[in-house]
Write a protein that holds these residues in place. Structure first.
Motif, PDB file in Angstrom:
ATOM      1  N   ASN A 222       3.116   7.606   1.147  1.00  0.00           N
ATOM      2  CA  ASN A 222       3.614   8.211  -0.084  1.00  0.00           C
ATOM      3  C   ASN A 222       2.959   9.582  -0.236  1.00  0.00           C
ATOM      4  O   ASN A 222       1.762   9.687  -0.473  1.00  0.00           O
ATOM      5  N   SER A 223       3.741  10.629  -0.101  1.00  0.00           N
ATOM      6  CA  SER A 223       3.166  11.965  -0.039  1.00  0.00           C
ATOM      7  C   SER A 223       2.656  12.464  -1.391  1.00  0.00           C
ATOM      8  O   SER A 223       2.083  13.535  -1.493  1.00  0.00           O
ATOM      9  N   ALA A 224       2.862  11.674  -2.462  1.00  0.00           N
ATOM     10  CA  ALA A 224       2.405  12.098  -3.785  1.00  0.00           C
ATOM     11  C   ALA A 224       0.884  12.054  -3.901  1.00  0.00           C
ATOM     12  O   ALA A 224       0.308  12.708  -4.751  1.00  0.00           O
ATOM     13  N   THR A 225       0.237  11.264  -3.046  1.00  0.00           N
ATOM     14  CA  THR A 225      -1.223  11.202  -3.115  1.00  0.00           C
ATOM     15  C   THR A 225      -1.818  11.647  -1.780  1.00  0.00           C
ATOM     16  O   THR A 225      -1.120  11.712  -0.784  1.00  0.00           O
TER      17      THR A 225
ATOM     18  N   THR B  32       0.826  -1.205   0.000  1.00  0.00           N
ATOM     19  CA  THR B  32       0.000   0.000   0.000  1.00  0.00           C
ATOM     20  C   THR B  32       0.864   1.261   0.000  1.00  0.00           C
ATOM     21  O   THR B  32       1.987   1.265   0.480  1.00  0.00           O
ATOM     22  N   SER B  33       0.299   2.326  -0.545  1.00  0.00           N
ATOM     23  CA  SER B  33       1.086   3.547  -0.693  1.00  0.00           C
ATOM     24  C   SER B  33       0.946   4.470   0.511  1.00  0.00           C
ATOM     25  O   SER B  33       1.313   5.625   0.440  1.00  0.00           O
TER      26      SER B  33
ATOM     27  N   LYS C  68      -6.993   9.356  -0.135  1.00  0.00           N
ATOM     28  CA  LYS C  68      -6.821   8.357  -1.207  1.00  0.00           C
ATOM     29  C   LYS C  68      -6.010   7.164  -0.716  1.00  0.00           C
ATOM     30  O   LYS C  68      -6.290   6.015  -1.064  1.00  0.00           O
ATOM     31  N   GLN C  69      -4.984   7.431   0.080  1.00  0.00           N
ATOM     32  CA  GLN C  69      -4.143   6.339   0.577  1.00  0.00           C
ATOM     33  C   GLN C  69      -4.925   5.444   1.528  1.00  0.00           C
ATOM     34  O   GLN C  69      -4.769   4.216   1.522  1.00  0.00           O
ATOM     35  N   ILE C  70      -5.777   6.051   2.334  1.00  0.00           N
ATOM     36  CA  ILE C  70      -6.611   5.258   3.241  1.00  0.00           C
ATOM     37  C   ILE C  70      -7.588   4.425   2.420  1.00  0.00           C
ATOM     38  O   ILE C  70      -7.774   3.232   2.680  1.00  0.00           O
TER      39      ILE C  70
ATOM     40  N   PHE D  96      -3.221  11.532   8.630  1.00  0.00           N
ATOM     41  CA  PHE D  96      -4.125  10.389   8.448  1.00  0.00           C
ATOM     42  C   PHE D  96      -5.282  10.472   9.434  1.00  0.00           C
ATOM     43  O   PHE D  96      -6.422  10.163   9.102  1.00  0.00           O
ATOM     44  N   GLN D  97      -4.993  10.926  10.650  1.00  0.00           N
ATOM     45  CA  GLN D  97      -6.062  11.067  11.632  1.00  0.00           C
ATOM     46  C   GLN D  97      -7.063  12.138  11.194  1.00  0.00           C
ATOM     47  O   GLN D  97      -8.277  11.964  11.347  1.00  0.00           O
ATOM     48  N   ASP D  98      -6.545  13.225  10.603  1.00  0.00           N
ATOM     49  CA  ASP D  98      -7.439  14.265  10.060  1.00  0.00           C
ATOM     50  C   ASP D  98      -8.317  13.686   8.953  1.00  0.00           C
ATOM     51  O   ASP D  98      -9.515  13.962   8.877  1.00  0.00           O
ATOM     52  N   ALA D  99      -7.681  12.881   8.087  1.00  0.00           N
ATOM     53  CA  ALA D  99      -8.415  12.290   6.968  1.00  0.00           C
ATOM     54  C   ALA D  99      -9.478  11.327   7.488  1.00  0.00           C
ATOM     55  O   ALA D  99     -10.610  11.296   6.985  1.00  0.00           O
ATOM     56  N   LEU D 100      -9.129  10.557   8.525  1.00  0.00           N
ATOM     57  CA  LEU D 100     -10.097   9.617   9.103  1.00  0.00           C
ATOM     58  C   LEU D 100     -11.264  10.371   9.734  1.00  0.00           C
ATOM     59  O   LEU D 100     -12.414   9.938   9.665  1.00  0.00           O
TER      60      LEU D 100
END
Ligand SMILES: N[C@@H](CCC(=O)N[C@@H](CS)C(=O)NCC(=O)O)C(=O)O
Ligand code: FES
Length: 157
Positions: free
Chosen positions: A44-47, A40-41, A51-53, A101-105
């Motif tokens: 990877n800061s490119a995305t 899994t990416s 999207k990574q989640i 990631f926590q913000d995205a979640l």
């Protein structure tokens, strides 16, 4: 990548094969490839984190976003461990972009707390929600559904 591999060390193979009516091996084969997937990416800061989640939860039947210091998270892991279900853990406190990631979640699930647990690509809740689903006998069917769908998809490929 090393953090991810370390986080996956707790993954296990679905062992309850008898419950899929003689389709022995189908779930095991799918399981061995999925829960241990480290490609899994995430990180990877490119995305974008969202999207990574999304990629991680679609690649793995069970994903637990966790923190190493959190006993609620340990309790959630234990539920899957005791069911012999393969799961992927993302330890947010060990991750460079854990806060993002926590913000995205938060954006995706409405809460920023840990654990955040996804089964079959769907958010099922935190530790107490997962415990309740398990007590009601609804958790394993959700996991089975994921493995059955994935092994069917494999057959057509
Ligand atoms: N009822 C929730 C409780 C979740 C909760 O309160 N989590 C705390 C840690 S136990 C949390 O995420 N605090 C904020 C943080 O760690 O960023 C569950 O079962 O998951
Ligand atoms: S139980 Fe205390 S941080 Fe989760």
């Amino acid at each position: 990548m090393s953090w991810l591999r370390a986080a996956s060390a707790g993954t296990r193979l679905l062992a309850n094969r008898s419950s899929v009516g003689g389709r022995r091996g189908a779930m095991g084969a799918a399981g061995s490839g999925m829960g241990n997937n480290t490609s899994t990416s995430l990180g990877n800061s490119a995305t974008t984190p969202v999207k990574q989640i999304q990629e991680t939860i679609s690649d793995n039947c069970v994903v637990i976003f966790s923190k190493t210091s959190c006993s609620y998270c340990t309790m959630a892991k234990k539920i899957f461990h005791d069911m012999n279900v393969n799961y992927k853990v993302v330890e947010l406190d060990m991750h460079e972009y854990g806060n993002q990631f926590q913000d995205a979640l938060h954006k995706m699930t409405g809460e920023r707390t840990v654990p955040r647990i996804f089964v079959n690509g769907t958010f099922i809740g935190g530790a107490t929600d997962t415990h309740r689903l398990h007590k009601e006998g609804k958790l394993l069917p959700l996991v089975h559904q994921c493995y059955l769908t994935k092994s069917k998809r494999k057959e057509v490929e």
